[in-house]
Design a protein around this motif. Structure first.
Motif, short mmCIF file in Angstrom:
data_model
loop_
_atom_site.label_atom_id
_atom_site.label_comp_id
_atom_site.label_asym_id
_atom_site.label_seq_id
_atom_site.Cartn_x
_atom_site.Cartn_y
_atom_site.Cartn_z
N ILE A 37 0.82 -1.21 0.00
CA ILE A 37 0.00 0.00 0.00
C ILE A 37 0.86 1.27 0.00
CG2 ILE A 37 -1.73 1.27 1.36
CD1 ILE A 37 -2.70 -1.48 2.37
N ASP A 69 0.13 10.17 -3.56
CA ASP A 69 -0.91 9.14 -3.50
C ASP A 69 -1.10 8.62 -2.08
OD1 ASP A 69 1.67 8.06 -3.74
OD2 ASP A 69 0.91 6.18 -4.58
N TRP A 70 0.00 8.50 -1.33
CA TRP A 70 -0.09 8.05 0.06
C TRP A 70 -0.82 9.10 0.92
CZ3 TRP A 70 -0.50 4.36 3.30
CH2 TRP A 70 -0.39 4.61 4.65
N GLU A 72 -2.98 11.31 -0.01
CA GLU A 72 -4.41 11.28 -0.35
C GLU A 72 -5.10 10.08 0.30
OE1 GLU A 72 -7.27 10.78 -4.23
OE2 GLU A 72 -5.25 11.58 -4.51
N LYS A 73 -4.47 8.91 0.23
CA LYS A 73 -5.04 7.71 0.84
C LYS A 73 -5.20 7.90 2.35
CE LYS A 73 -3.74 3.72 -0.69
NZ LYS A 73 -4.95 3.19 -1.27
N THR A 77 -9.00 7.76 4.00
CA THR A 77 -9.35 6.48 4.62
C THR A 77 -10.11 6.74 5.91
OG1 THR A 77 -7.43 5.43 3.66
CG2 THR A 77 -8.44 4.31 5.51
#
Length: 79
Positions: A37, A69-70, A72-73, A77
């Motif tokens: 991930i 991307d991390w 944003e995740k 989440t």
């Protein structure tokens, strides 16, 4: 989301400044890296920050312009 993953999401969000928070965030980062991930360069930032409880890895990622991307995740989440 299983219980272990939920726990790791809580750890990765440990606020900066809390004693041992850097190590807790790094342990969680390793979990996410091993699950595929998190990218290696993002994990490296968490490793560098692991001994710096007051340093927010997300701030470092933003300054170094990596891990979009991390970030944003992490922000989207379930908390």
């Amino acid at each position: 989301m299983d219980e272990e993953s939920r726990h790791q999401w809580e750890l990765i969000r440990t606020p900066a400044g809390v004693e041992w928070s850097g190590r807790a965030r790094y342990a969680a980062a390793m979990y996410f890296y091993q699950k595929g991930i998190m990218a290696a360069d993002v994990l490296e930032v968490y490793r560098i920050c692991s001994r710096l409880d007051a340093e927010d890895p997300l701030s470092v990622l933003r300054r170094w312009k990596i891990g979009e991307d991390w970030i944003e995740k992490l922000e989207t989440t379930v908390k």
